[in-house]
Motif scaffolding. Structure first.
Motif, PDB file in Angstrom:
ATOM      1  N   THR A 133      65.276  23.453  89.007  1.00  0.00           N
ATOM      2  CA  THR A 133      65.048  22.213  88.268  1.00  0.00           C
ATOM      3  C   THR A 133      65.350  20.984  89.107  1.00  0.00           C
ATOM      4  OG1 THR A 133      65.539  21.003  86.221  1.00  0.00           O
ATOM      5  CG2 THR A 133      67.386  22.153  87.267  1.00  0.00           C
ATOM      6  N   SER A 134      64.542  19.944  88.884  1.00  0.00           N
ATOM      7  CA  SER A 134      64.831  18.639  89.467  1.00  0.00           C
ATOM      8  C   SER A 134      65.357  17.702  88.384  1.00  0.00           C
ATOM      9  CB  SER A 134      63.564  18.047  90.099  1.00  0.00           C
ATOM     10  OG  SER A 134      62.519  17.954  89.151  1.00  0.00           O
ATOM     11  N   GLY A 138      65.761  22.070  83.609  1.00  0.00           N
ATOM     12  CA  GLY A 138      67.021  22.783  83.422  1.00  0.00           C
ATOM     13  C   GLY A 138      67.600  22.587  82.038  1.00  0.00           C
ATOM     14  N   TYR A 157      69.955  23.925  90.770  1.00  0.00           N
ATOM     15  CA  TYR A 157      69.613  22.508  90.835  1.00  0.00           C
ATOM     16  C   TYR A 157      70.252  21.884  92.073  1.00  0.00           C
ATOM     17  CZ  TYR A 157      74.299  21.169  89.087  1.00  0.00           C
ATOM     18  OH  TYR A 157      75.644  20.978  88.932  1.00  0.00           O
ATOM     19  N   VAL A 162      70.347  15.045  90.408  1.00  0.00           N
ATOM     20  CA  VAL A 162      69.895  14.910  89.021  1.00  0.00           C
ATOM     21  C   VAL A 162      70.854  13.935  88.340  1.00  0.00           C
ATOM     22  CG1 VAL A 162      68.983  17.266  88.991  1.00  0.00           C
ATOM     23  CG2 VAL A 162      71.277  16.831  88.100  1.00  0.00           C
ATOM     24  N   GLU A 167      72.412  16.763  84.091  1.00  0.00           N
ATOM     25  CA  GLU A 167      73.308  17.813  84.560  1.00  0.00           C
ATOM     26  C   GLU A 167      74.183  18.334  83.414  1.00  0.00           C
ATOM     27  OE1 GLU A 167      76.100  18.418  88.478  1.00  0.00           O
ATOM     28  OE2 GLU A 167      76.386  16.584  87.311  1.00  0.00           O
ATOM     29  N   GLU A 181      74.846  25.016  91.561  1.00  0.00           N
ATOM     30  CA  GLU A 181      74.679  23.719  92.216  1.00  0.00           C
ATOM     31  C   GLU A 181      74.416  23.956  93.699  1.00  0.00           C
ATOM     32  OE1 GLU A 181      76.980  19.384  92.231  1.00  0.00           O
ATOM     33  OE2 GLU A 181      78.056  21.207  91.648  1.00  0.00           O
ATOM     34  N   PHE A 186      65.373  19.877  95.561  1.00  0.00           N
ATOM     35  CA  PHE A 186      64.677  20.714  94.583  1.00  0.00           C
ATOM     36  C   PHE A 186      63.824  21.779  95.260  1.00  0.00           C
ATOM     37  CE2 PHE A 186      60.610  21.536  92.463  1.00  0.00           C
ATOM     38  CZ  PHE A 186      61.060  22.229  91.362  1.00  0.00           C
ATOM     39  N   CYS A 189      65.666  24.845  96.021  1.00  0.00           N
ATOM     40  CA  CYS A 189      65.920  25.657  94.824  1.00  0.00           C
ATOM     41  C   CYS A 189      64.675  26.455  94.441  1.00  0.00           C
ATOM     42  CB  CYS A 189      66.334  24.753  93.662  1.00  0.00           C
ATOM     43  SG  CYS A 189      67.813  23.760  93.960  1.00  0.00           S
ATOM     44  N   ASN A 212      60.055  28.072  84.522  1.00  0.00           N
ATOM     45  CA  ASN A 212      59.454  26.851  85.041  1.00  0.00           C
ATOM     46  C   ASN A 212      58.006  26.785  84.578  1.00  0.00           C
ATOM     47  OD1 ASN A 212      61.726  27.367  87.159  1.00  0.00           O
ATOM     48  ND2 ASN A 212      61.051  25.284  87.574  1.00  0.00           N
ATOM     49  N   SER A 299      62.880  13.483  88.418  1.00  0.00           N
ATOM     50  CA  SER A 299      62.183  14.684  87.965  1.00  0.00           C
ATOM     51  C   SER A 299      60.842  14.858  88.673  1.00  0.00           C
ATOM     52  CB  SER A 299      61.964  14.641  86.449  1.00  0.00           C
ATOM     53  OG  SER A 299      63.199  14.750  85.777  1.00  0.00           O
TER      54      SER A 299
END
Length: 432
Positions: A133-134, A138, A157, A162, A167, A181, A186, A189, A212, A299
């Motif tokens: 996730t950006s 998430g 993430y 973020v 978060e 973390e 991103f 990840c 996603n 995002s």
């Protein structure tokens, strides 16, 4: 309905396999073999139909071969428990507010649909959902899957990239939700998640899937609010354009899916921040992944958007047709802030940074075609999710909705993770 891989159209699977696997073995994204066409009678009735009624007919057209009428009704009812109001901001300019769900972001629609559909298809199996996730993915996935039997969620993430509120929304739940973390961006990840899906050794030991927008169960339901928005637009003879703030491009691809199903949308604007890989492509440059750049619209900080290949697939691989239907644009943080402030001063409407990017794209497009279009920009998150940026920009204090305030009081529960697939794999295996 059957689904094929964007990397190999000969690779065709069932709905269950497409949803549970998430990503094809060849790393392609799954797409419906056929895109159903909705009848003209449906579009005539849409203005009188509720969001739920529209959602039921659209989802039935796609999934009726695999799910019963009762299952589809249950699925749609679970997904559309909140509104997506169309708010007029200026003459012929409307904001489609997609932040009225549990985590106040558009991804609530897809996450709720995905969790419900997955629970219907699991058939007693246990699955581990991996999510990069950006920002809003998430929080939406964590809250959508929280407490779902048979499902454990692992969210990766980028550390420090973020917003605090985003978060808090996925790191304070605990239970079947684990947050990692990652020391990176991103794209790091996302790379580790994709490596896990392609790791045969790992796949033998556990059932992995994604929530996603690469997963059709997350991606497809996003088309529903395009139908709903068009049904609520004022009836006139003008063309319709949607401006979509774009990062991984699943939201834009969902709008194009609606268009391909027969919805009357004449043009799309793919609006990005300075992570402008797709706008560059639409202007004639080769598609080329690049390291992501950190911006205030975090995002959309994606340097290798996965859903680009869905955009092509929706137009049969015809790049010229894609470029005819979609125009691209990008904006700096300064331009984003300036538009947020100008709109607030002139209309008293508060935009988040992502909606502001889409607004800019919409206005620039419409200025080139005076009095020809009615335009909709997607307001994808409540401004309070980006409180610091919005307050600094507007010079005023935001009052957070109670749902957001309650997240801020939660205790953060995370595990640090090196930017290293071997370390990530070791973590996953330790949970067996």
């Amino acid at each position: 309905m059957k689904f094929y891989s964007t990397n190999n159209p000969a690779h065709i699977v069932s709905l269950q396999e497409a949803v549970i696997k998430g990503l094809a073995p060849d790393q392609g994204l799954y797409m419906p073999v056929t895109i159903p066409q909705l009848p003209a009678s449906f579009f005539k009735r849409m203005p009188e139909m509720s969001f739920l009624e529209i959602g039921f007919e659209v989802i039935s057209a796609i999934f009726s071969e695999d799910l019963s009428e009762a299952q589809i009704q249950d699925l749609v009812a679970h997904t559309l428990q909140f509104d997506a109001p169309l708010v007029q901001v200026e003459e012929d300019v409307f904001s489609l507010e997609l932040f009225h769900g549990p985590t106040l972001a558009f991804k609530d629609f897809g996450a709720r649909f995905c969790s419900k559909l997955m629970s219907l298809l699991l058939d007693g199996k246990k699955v581990k959902v991996l999510v990069a996730t950006s920002g809003d993915t998430g929080s939406a996935v964590a809250n959508g899957f929280y407490g779902i039997d048979g499902v454990d969620v692992v969210i990766l993430y980028p550390s420090g990239k973020v917003s605090e509120l985003q978060e808090k929304q996925f790191t304070t739940l605990g239970g079947n939700i684990t947050a990692l973390e990652v020391e990176g961006v991103f794209d790091d990840c996302q790379r580790m998640v994709k490596e896990a899906f392609l790791d045969a050794d790992l796949q033998e030991k556990m059932l992995l899937t994604s929530a996603n927008s690469i997963n059709i169960a997350r991606w497809i339901p996003q088309c529903l609010y395009y139908f709903y928005a068009v049904s609520r637009l004022p009836r006139n003879d003008k063309k319709v354009v949607f401006a979509v703030p774009s990062g991984n491009f699943g939201n834009l691809a969902a709008g194009i899916l609606a268009q391909r199903m027969g919805l009357s949308i004449d043009m799309f604007v793919a609006a990005t921040n300075t992570n402008k890989i797709v706008p560059d492509f639409l202007e004639g440059m080769p598609f080329m992944a690049k390291p992501s750049i950190q911006t205030i619209s975090n995002s959309m900080d994606v340097g290798n958007p996965s859903n680009f290949y869905r955009l092509l697939a929706l137009y049969g691989g015809d790049e010229a047709l894609l470029k005819k239907n979609v125009t691209g644009c990008f904006y700096t943080d300064q331009a984003t802030r300036e538009s947020m402030l100008a709109v607030k001063k002139s209309t008293d409407y508060t935009m988040d940074p992502h909606g502001a990017v889409a607004y800019l794209g919409l206005k620039d497009f419409m200025s080139a075609y005076p009095d020809s279009y009615v335009g909709v920009f997607l307001e994808t998150a409540h401004p309070g999710k980006f409180r610091q940026v919005v307050e600094e920009t507007l010079g005023e204090t935001l009052v957070l909705p109670d749902r957001l305030e309650s997240f801020m009081k939660g205790e953060k529960k995370v595990s640090p993770m090196a930017n290293d697939y071997a370390a990530f794999k070791k973590f996953l295996l330790s949970s067996i």
